[in-house]
Design an enzyme around this catalytic site. Sequence first.
Site, mmCIF file in Angstrom:
data_model
loop_
_atom_site.group_PDB
_atom_site.id
_atom_site.type_symbol
_atom_site.label_atom_id
_atom_site.label_comp_id
_atom_site.label_asym_id
_atom_site.label_seq_id
_atom_site.Cartn_x
_atom_site.Cartn_y
_atom_site.Cartn_z
ATOM 1 C CD GLU A 143 23.931 -54.351 -33.091
ATOM 2 O OE1 GLU A 143 23.790 -53.117 -33.052
ATOM 3 O OE2 GLU A 143 24.677 -54.919 -33.904
ATOM 4 C CB CYS A 175 17.983 -49.083 -30.928
ATOM 5 S SG CYS A 175 18.132 -50.404 -32.112
#
Length: 478
Positions: free
Chosen positions: A251, A285
């Site tokens: 990720e 993010c």
Amino acid sequence: MLQKLQSETLKVLFENLSYNGGFPVINPATEQELIRLKTSTLEDIDAQIEACKRAQVEWAKLSAKSRSVFLKKWFQLLVEHTEDIAIIITLEQGKPLVESRGEVAYGASFVEWFSEEAKRAYGEVIPAPAADRRLSTIKQPVGVCAAITPWNFPKAMITRKAAPALAAGCGMIIKPSELTPLTALAVMELAHQAGIPKDLLSIVVSEQAAEFGVVLSTDPRIKKISFTGSTRVGKILMKQASDTVKAVSMELGGNAPFIVFEDADLDAAVNGLIASKFRNAGQTCVCTNRLYVHKNVKEAFVAKLLNKMAKLKVANGLAADSNLGPVITMAAKHRLEAVIDQALQEGAKLLNQPKKRSGRFVEPVVLDHVEQSMAIVQQELFGPVLPIITFEHDEQVLMMANDTEYGLACYFYTDSLQRIVTFSEGLEYGMVGVNEGIISTEVAPFGGIKESGVGREGAKQGMDEYLETKYICLGGLS
Ligand code: ADP
């Protein structure tokens, strides 16, 4: 720090872990030391991998239902300790307490979800091409796994990996960020209190991130590595993991566009943007990285945005009225200042008058007259800085939104069904928010495409990351 905690268990834990000769954990709001921790050694990690290997064999033999019971107990303990864990998150990470409580709930939701999914790791029966055969598949745990987690969600990034791993029958060794190890230690302690074996789920804390990263991504006893963090480090780990052909889940970074079309509900879009941009002081993010607004509604939209932003308070996350805490380090603050300076030199204009703040605090900054070609558009900002780009045509904004090596989250606001379909399908991202700025939930697959990552976390897909599919061909039947 200890005075602020209610739970005797956690007080005792940190009293025992406190070690004067160790590395410091700093409160980013006050820049004061919270505690010093003893660093794990390479001998420790070697022993932990060996112990995990043994424990995993026994764990995998348990029924799915038994594993589920342990996870449920862990979930209950996490919920019961919400306030203490939230305080620890705010102290070491900086986010406002209300967001920390939200992270505790979000993090615990993965443990609950995977306690349920544990029971649904179904195989299949496949219609055989020949009468003398029976074909089937079963799902089996991949084995010992490693996780390296970041500082921005010190709790949720651990449970999002550990819960599916345990549910699937795997073991896991976790290395949290050296900036936020305390939440991880607390979460781990509660897992052990829930009866999850210490050898099966263990933690290493160290400032030597690269050195530990090498071990976790190359040791042949580890079959999988799951990482959340920067694309730069993700690439290093993928390279290192390739020698032993480890499974990887990555990720990584994002560069989320947020598009406001001329037919959008502007008030809803402003609310969505503020939630998406300024949550965790812009340090997620999936935070909006760049705003594209149609030229016909730009003035109205920006006026509403600035009006709402004027109410945002930047303060120590423990203060009841704090909306944005500090950024994580002075280096992060200096990097943001440099990005803003460069954008101004390239022709961007400040739309607000952010106050200069001491320490690690950064006031929200809005930049207008930003062009697609500027450096600020092409990098992950990870802070409360919002560049605005004006657009005219749909094709043009789709092209600009996709013009990045990242592909994690994106958002757009419109009333047009045609646009909803065209942009949901045309945006090259793993996750799309349509008329919504906050989209993460344990029940939906989280993850990116392009250089934003490999694999999905949460949802039913999250279990598959920790399972192998084995095909069984039963032949020789009459
Ligand atoms: P960020 O830029 O958000 O801090 P990083 O990718 O640097 O993200 O950090 C995420 C995690 O990766 C942290 O746990 C950190 O300690 C770890 N890390 C940093 N550098 C390395 C490396 N070279 N190898 C393995 N892990 C690393």
